[in-house]
Design a protein around this motif. Structure first.
Motif, PDB file in Angstrom:
ATOM      1  N   SER A 101      40.186 -37.617  -8.992  1.00  7.57           N
ATOM      2  CA  SER A 101      40.342 -38.896  -8.395  1.00  7.57           C
ATOM      3  C   SER A 101      38.661 -39.492  -8.281  1.00  7.57           C
ATOM      4  N   CYS A 102      37.616 -38.674  -8.715  1.00 11.15           N
ATOM      5  CA  CYS A 102      36.338 -39.480  -8.501  1.00 11.15           C
ATOM      6  C   CYS A 102      35.792 -39.572  -9.870  1.00 11.15           C
ATOM      7  N   ALA A 103      36.502 -40.082 -10.755  1.00  2.00           N
ATOM      8  CA  ALA A 103      35.949 -40.426 -12.091  1.00  2.00           C
ATOM      9  C   ALA A 103      34.434 -41.025 -11.958  1.00  2.00           C
ATOM     10  N   GLY A 104      33.445 -40.664 -12.549  1.00  2.00           N
ATOM     11  CA  GLY A 104      32.177 -41.249 -12.741  1.00  2.00           C
ATOM     12  C   GLY A 104      31.296 -40.690 -11.321  1.00  2.00           C
ATOM     13  N   ARG A 105      31.988 -39.942 -10.740  1.00  2.00           N
ATOM     14  CA  ARG A 105      31.219 -39.984  -9.367  1.00  2.00           C
ATOM     15  C   ARG A 105      31.161 -38.217  -8.805  1.00  2.00           C
ATOM     16  N   HIS A 106      31.488 -37.359  -9.879  1.00  2.00           N
ATOM     17  CA  HIS A 106      31.616 -35.798  -9.615  1.00  2.00           C
ATOM     18  C   HIS A 106      30.179 -35.346  -9.181  1.00  2.00           C
ATOM     19  N   ALA A 107      28.903 -35.932  -9.914  1.00  2.00           N
ATOM     20  CA  ALA A 107      27.858 -35.093  -9.792  1.00  2.00           C
ATOM     21  C   ALA A 107      27.316 -35.858  -8.043  1.00  2.00           C
ATOM     22  N   GLN A 108      27.384 -37.106  -7.685  1.00  2.00           N
ATOM     23  CA  GLN A 108      27.178 -37.423  -6.449  1.00  2.00           C
ATOM     24  C   GLN A 108      28.018 -36.771  -5.385  1.00  2.00           C
ATOM     25  N   ALA A 109      29.087 -36.632  -5.556  1.00  2.00           N
ATOM     26  CA  ALA A 109      30.079 -35.728  -4.512  1.00  2.00           C
ATOM     27  C   ALA A 109      29.700 -34.505  -4.317  1.00  2.00           C
ATOM     28  N   LEU A 110      29.250 -33.706  -5.284  1.00  2.00           N
ATOM     29  CA  LEU A 110      28.957 -32.432  -5.461  1.00  2.00           C
ATOM     30  C   LEU A 110      27.372 -32.185  -4.789  1.00  2.00           C
ATOM     31  N   ALA A 111      26.672 -33.134  -5.009  1.00  2.00           N
ATOM     32  CA  ALA A 111      25.022 -33.039  -4.614  1.00  2.00           C
ATOM     33  C   ALA A 111      25.243 -33.157  -3.167  1.00  2.00           C
ATOM     34  N   ALA A 163      42.996 -12.840 -23.132  1.00  2.00           N
ATOM     35  CA  ALA A 163      41.451 -12.901 -23.157  1.00  2.00           C
ATOM     36  C   ALA A 163      40.919 -12.192 -21.937  1.00  2.00           C
ATOM     37  N   ASP A 164      39.801 -11.544 -21.915  1.00  2.00           N
ATOM     38  CA  ASP A 164      39.165 -10.755 -20.869  1.00  2.00           C
ATOM     39  C   ASP A 164      38.305 -11.612 -20.232  1.00  2.00           C
ATOM     40  N   ALA A 165      37.423 -11.001 -19.206  1.00  2.00           N
ATOM     41  CA  ALA A 165      36.586 -11.847 -18.536  1.00  2.00           C
ATOM     42  C   ALA A 165      35.381 -12.028 -19.441  1.00  2.00           C
ATOM     43  N   VAL A 166      34.803 -11.107 -20.372  1.00  2.00           N
ATOM     44  CA  VAL A 166      33.928 -11.262 -21.434  1.00  2.00           C
ATOM     45  C   VAL A 166      33.973 -12.604 -22.354  1.00  2.00           C
ATOM     46  N   GLN A 167      35.394 -12.968 -22.486  1.00  2.00           N
ATOM     47  CA  GLN A 167      35.551 -13.990 -23.496  1.00  2.00           C
ATOM     48  C   GLN A 167      35.669 -15.276 -22.665  1.00  2.00           C
ATOM     49  N   LEU A 168      35.996 -15.162 -21.424  1.00  2.00           N
ATOM     50  CA  LEU A 168      35.734 -16.121 -20.355  1.00  2.00           C
ATOM     51  C   LEU A 168      34.660 -16.836 -20.174  1.00  2.00           C
ATOM     52  N   ALA A 169      33.734 -15.745 -19.883  1.00  2.00           N
ATOM     53  CA  ALA A 169      32.408 -15.998 -19.629  1.00  2.00           C
ATOM     54  C   ALA A 169      31.696 -16.635 -20.909  1.00  2.00           C
ATOM     55  N   ALA A 170      31.936 -16.044 -22.195  1.00  2.00           N
ATOM     56  CA  ALA A 170      31.442 -16.568 -23.407  1.00  2.00           C
ATOM     57  C   ALA A 170      31.925 -18.242 -23.643  1.00  2.00           C
ATOM     58  N   ALA A 171      32.974 -18.683 -22.804  1.00  2.00           N
ATOM     59  CA  ALA A 171      33.261 -20.124 -23.010  1.00  2.00           C
ATOM     60  C   ALA A 171      32.995 -20.933 -21.989  1.00  2.00           C
ATOM     61  N   LEU A 172      32.051 -20.400 -20.994  1.00  2.00           N
ATOM     62  CA  LEU A 172      31.396 -21.232 -20.034  1.00  2.00           C
ATOM     63  C   LEU A 172      30.798 -22.276 -20.630  1.00  2.00           C
ATOM     64  N   LEU A 173      30.903 -23.393 -20.513  1.00  2.00           N
ATOM     65  CA  LEU A 173      30.394 -24.933 -20.709  1.00  2.00           C
ATOM     66  C   LEU A 173      29.216 -25.318 -19.995  1.00  2.00           C
ATOM     67  N   PRO A 174      28.045 -25.376 -20.710  1.00  2.00           N
ATOM     68  CA  PRO A 174      26.928 -25.693 -19.865  1.00  2.00           C
ATOM     69  C   PRO A 174      26.979 -27.570 -19.806  1.00  2.00           C
ATOM     70  N   LEU A 175      26.644 -27.925 -18.572  1.00  2.00           N
ATOM     71  CA  LEU A 175      26.643 -29.397 -18.397  1.00  2.00           C
ATOM     72  C   LEU A 175      25.014 -29.741 -17.708  1.00  2.00           C
ATOM     73  N   GLN A 176      24.864 -30.966 -17.959  1.00  2.00           N
ATOM     74  CA  GLN A 176      23.649 -31.540 -17.367  1.00  2.00           C
ATOM     75  C   GLN A 176      23.987 -32.922 -16.822  1.00  2.00           C
ATOM     76  N   ASP A 177      23.225 -33.325 -15.614  1.00  2.00           N
ATOM     77  CA  ASP A 177      23.982 -34.402 -15.175  1.00  2.00           C
ATOM     78  C   ASP A 177      22.658 -35.110 -14.265  1.00  2.00           C
ATOM     79  N   GLU A 178      22.341 -36.460 -14.706  1.00  2.00           N
ATOM     80  CA  GLU A 178      21.004 -36.801 -14.183  1.00  2.00           C
ATOM     81  C   GLU A 178      21.176 -37.024 -12.538  1.00  2.00           C
ATOM     82  N   ASP A 179      22.069 -37.140 -12.016  1.00  2.00           N
ATOM     83  CA  ASP A 179      22.109 -36.964 -10.663  1.00  2.00           C
ATOM     84  C   ASP A 179      22.068 -35.657  -9.849  1.00  2.00           C
ATOM     85  N   LEU A 180      22.166 -34.720 -10.754  1.00  2.00           N
ATOM     86  CA  LEU A 180      21.647 -33.283 -10.338  1.00  2.00           C
ATOM     87  C   LEU A 180      20.681 -32.769 -11.276  1.00  2.00           C
TER      88      LEU A 180
END
Lengths: 295, 295
Positions: free
Chosen positions: A34-44, A77-94
């Protein structure tokens, strides 16, 4: 590092030390969908002052309609497979922060698929403590998840909409109107157990539901006890269908009141339960970060 | 005579000849539980010009919160016992008219009681045509009734909240949000049958419900087909639990679309069905009046 559990209705952030111990916790009010477009601000805003370390996020924040959709990892899947699938993200608000989204998991091993987002991280936090055998993990909630673990791998997922059904029936149904005097649902153990026992009888779910009304109509339970009866009936149907094949103890993860209710329902079926802390999600994110080799 | 079927949402009046044949029918808009103090006026307006004969009313009009509460007749009971329990009523807004309310029925033969109001009258209209053996009558609706008849007596009642559950899920749940594009629920036979088949699989009702979401999520059924899938799933659970012990054909009474769906679900279980006209309620009231010896 910072571990963030961001679900449909709940945002919770943990600051962890190098060993994964929780130093501090903060709760926010914004749901991930429910905070489309405002995730970075809310988290920051929530983590202001927590200025270093990677930020890992799990839950519906990675769903369609969340911050960014992360594809599901398929069972098994095990934890190694989950870890390999972590998705990196950049956001200009953070700026200058490294963000990682944990994928959800999908189960395509049976005729109807199933999914989870967030619970896989809590289970990942538990995996280290389990032996190599088979284990059943139940995470009660709006949508309860029953997760099967075999040899350190998550092998299947079954979701039950029990919590949502309870809320629907309590708020919008003819049964809910009977319960209007029961403003605050106080747990009534005898009524809960009666609902639980009813779930073992013939007649089916939809017939058992009408019984809540007729028991109220004939004064067999006072209106104030009907929410507990309904809860026992619904949880009984769920636990009977999804745990009945288990002889080993079921691992329960969740809030105290719900875990109490599920443990009570399991005990009525002769199944023991083992309770775990709700901070397992943070433990899981710490583990995935370590496995991925993120600083 | 005038026969009036007055339920929670529906008011329907029939003018009958001496043999019980329907001469004329009129539909009104007022529900029996939502016109406290105005029942006589609402009825007088509907039957204006139908100036002679007894007036018999069945349905929720005789419930608590209706025109006047008529005590339930307990199972087992035959039409003679129902006729003997007709409650006479006088109202100054309908002077010089004899009014009779048909009692509902209650089933206290099992651990949880059950009830019906209105459906007993439809079954009473059917009793003359049944042989002395055992019969199952199903009246699908918001609250479906499964009525057992043995040797001309109504011996048990089982209600399933299936119709109400469907409406709740369709309108207020996360499943309903998936179906928003399906504005007008067009019947999709293949999706209905798939939901029906799902109801036979393990996992339980609440888990099967979540499957509606995951099937939609992975595009296994288009959104427009999901209401039919959900309907098949819900009706399948009901029919499996309440008709499975029947080898004889099930008598179906109700609106065409629902009766079609229930007949389809029964056929999938290898159970035949016999359809009856919705005017059986009027036939039943005529029969009760004759048995009571009312002019």
């Amino acid at each position: 590092m910072i571990a963030v559990d961001w679900g449909t209705t709940r945002l919770r952030a943990y600051r962890l030390d190098a060993d994964g111990a929780v130093l501090e916790r903060r709760d926010g009010g914004e749901g991930a969908l429910s905070c489309a477009g405002r995730h970075a601000q809310a988290l920051a805003a929530l983590i202001a002052g927590w200025d270093d370390g990677a930020i890992v996020l799990c839950g519906m924040v990675g769903a369609r309609g969340g911050w960014r959709e992360v594809p599901y990892v398929d069972c098994p899947a095990d934890a190694v497979q989950l870890a390999a699938a972590l998705l990196p993200l950049q956001d200009e608000d953070l700026p200058d922060r490294k963000l990682w989204l944990v994928p959800g998991m999908a189960d395509h091993t049976r005729s109807v698929p199933d999914v989870m987002r967030g619970e896989e991280t809590q289970v990942a936090g538990l995996l280290d403590t389990l032996d190599a055998g088979e284990h059943t993990v139940c995470l009660p909630g709006t949508h309860s998840k029953w997760v099967r673990v075999e040899s350190g791998r998550i092998t299947s997922i079954a979701t039950a909409m029990t919590g949502e059904l309870f809320a629907l029936l309590r708020t919008h149904s003819t049964l809910g109107r009977l319960m209007e005097s029961a403003q605050h649902d106080r747990f009534d153990a005898a009524a809960f157990d009666d609902g639980l026992a009813r779930s073992a009888q013939p007649g089916g779910f939809s017939h058992h539901l009408f019984g809540v009304r007729s028991l109220g109509l004939f004064g067999r339970w006072p209106d104030e006890a009907l929410p507990s009866y309904l809860s026992g009936l619904l949880i009984g149907h769920e636990v009977r269908a999804l745990a009945a094949s288990s002889s080993a103890p079921v691992h329960l993860l969740g809030g105290d009141a719900l875990v109490d209710a599920y443990a009570r329902a399991l005990a009525a079926l002769g199944i023991a339960s083992i309770r775990h802390a709700e901070t397992l999600g943070a433990t899981g994110m710490h583990r995935l970060v370590r496995l991925r080799g993120i600083a």
